[in-house]
Scaffold this motif. Sequence first.
Motif, mmCIF file in Angstrom:
data_model
loop_
_atom_site.group_PDB
_atom_site.id
_atom_site.type_symbol
_atom_site.label_atom_id
_atom_site.label_comp_id
_atom_site.label_asym_id
_atom_site.label_seq_id
_atom_site.Cartn_x
_atom_site.Cartn_y
_atom_site.Cartn_z
ATOM 1 N N THR A 89 -8.194 -59.472 36.854
ATOM 2 C CA THR A 89 -9.133 -58.886 35.899
ATOM 3 C C THR A 89 -10.169 -57.976 36.560
ATOM 4 N N ARG A 90 -9.972 -57.655 37.824
ATOM 5 C CA ARG A 90 -10.958 -56.850 38.553
ATOM 6 C C ARG A 90 -11.253 -55.546 37.826
ATOM 7 N N PHE A 91 -10.242 -54.913 37.271
ATOM 8 C CA PHE A 91 -10.425 -53.632 36.591
ATOM 9 C C PHE A 91 -10.075 -53.741 35.112
ATOM 10 N N TRP A 92 -10.228 -54.925 34.557
ATOM 11 C CA TRP A 92 -9.966 -55.173 33.144
ATOM 12 C C TRP A 92 -11.178 -54.746 32.336
ATOM 13 N N SER A 93 -11.064 -54.853 31.014
ATOM 14 C CA SER A 93 -12.177 -54.447 30.146
ATOM 15 C C SER A 93 -13.092 -55.609 29.790
ATOM 16 N N SER A 94 -12.887 -56.768 30.414
ATOM 17 C CA SER A 94 -13.727 -57.936 30.141
ATOM 18 C C SER A 94 -13.661 -58.875 31.339
ATOM 19 N N PRO A 95 -14.640 -59.762 31.472
ATOM 20 C CA PRO A 95 -14.673 -60.682 32.612
ATOM 21 C C PRO A 95 -13.532 -61.694 32.559
ATOM 22 N N ASP A 189 -8.837 -47.917 35.446
ATOM 23 C CA ASP A 189 -9.955 -47.701 36.366
ATOM 24 C C ASP A 189 -9.472 -46.840 37.533
ATOM 25 N N PRO A 190 -10.205 -45.796 37.900
ATOM 26 C CA PRO A 190 -9.736 -44.911 38.980
ATOM 27 C C PRO A 190 -9.569 -45.613 40.323
ATOM 28 N N ARG A 191 -10.196 -46.786 40.505
ATOM 29 C CA ARG A 191 -10.020 -47.533 41.748
ATOM 30 C C ARG A 191 -8.742 -48.376 41.744
ATOM 31 N N ASN A 192 -8.111 -48.474 40.602
ATOM 32 C CA ASN A 192 -6.916 -49.293 40.457
ATOM 33 C C ASN A 192 -5.687 -48.456 40.826
ATOM 34 N N THR A 193 -5.547 -48.201 42.109
ATOM 35 C CA THR A 193 -4.515 -47.270 42.572
ATOM 36 C C THR A 193 -3.104 -47.784 42.326
ATOM 37 N N ALA A 194 -2.900 -49.095 42.371
ATOM 38 C CA ALA A 194 -1.550 -49.635 42.154
ATOM 39 C C ALA A 194 -1.061 -49.319 40.749
ATOM 40 N N MET A 210 -13.298 -40.355 32.179
ATOM 41 C CA MET A 210 -14.445 -40.699 31.353
ATOM 42 C C MET A 210 -15.365 -41.576 32.181
ATOM 43 N N ARG A 211 -16.572 -41.120 32.422
ATOM 44 C CA ARG A 211 -17.506 -41.811 33.302
ATOM 45 C C ARG A 211 -18.221 -42.946 32.572
ATOM 46 N N GLU A 212 -18.350 -44.075 33.292
ATOM 47 C CA GLU A 212 -19.100 -45.236 32.790
ATOM 48 C C GLU A 212 -18.664 -45.614 31.372
ATOM 49 N N LEU A 220 -20.734 -50.981 35.459
ATOM 50 C CA LEU A 220 -20.261 -49.806 34.730
ATOM 51 C C LEU A 220 -19.005 -49.272 35.410
ATOM 52 N N GLN A 221 -17.954 -49.078 34.608
ATOM 53 C CA GLN A 221 -16.660 -48.673 35.146
ATOM 54 C C GLN A 221 -16.187 -47.393 34.483
#
Length: 239
Positions: A89-95, A189-194, A210-212, A220-221
């Motif tokens: 869930t690191r780059f998910w839309s919720s915790p 998420d742009p950091r989610n390269t996989a 789309m920022r934040e 903020l992602q």
Amino acid sequence: MSSTARAPAVDVPGRVSAGRPPALQRHTGPAGVTSSPADRRPAPPGRCDIAVIAGRRLPTLEGDRVRLRWLREADVPALMEIFSDEEVTRFWSSPPLTRTSQARTLLREIRRGFREGRLFEWGLALKDNDRVAGTLTLWQLDVENRRAEIGFALARNVWGRGLMREGLNLAIGLCFGALGLRRLEADVDPRNTASLRLLESLGFQAEGLMRERWNTGGELQDSVLLGLLAREWVRPAAP
């Protein structure tokens, strides 16, 4: 790296509710239909055939190693395992989930979304034991414009085996075949390269940043928005 593309967060404690897509006309269809995209007739030209996924439950799509199937009560422990993992869930839309009761609520909300015609979420199950190892979601289904958004999550213990690629090809084949969509979209998420690499390898193209866009657990992602047109998708060759 997390194997996810954002799907709507449903109404469980601590999760953000997704916006409601355009209303869909509901159709009655057979329960528990089993098929593969190649077995289904394409939708009539220029039309979206919502009856393909809007019966009493989602159709089961069979692949070589995985199947996309209806989520059941017995899958609650698997959902908890997937969505309580901070890496998943690191780059998910919720915790991440913290209690099994949240996983039960998640399943109820998935079913409610299906009944209301706004959320179509399969379990991605391993064919050798039928255990759910991920989810694949279709939402924001716009019948008039024949487009939808796709999202997915995969348990960490099966990363790197190409299972989500197989599941995505099953879903994409249904979307561009029997369902009659012309466009699919994804939010990553742009950091989610996989996940970006996976989607790009299937033909998705990055179309904007789309920022934040998301506030997840106080962080903020940003979002990379990707799109795939039906005419661009290359169906995988039969084994």
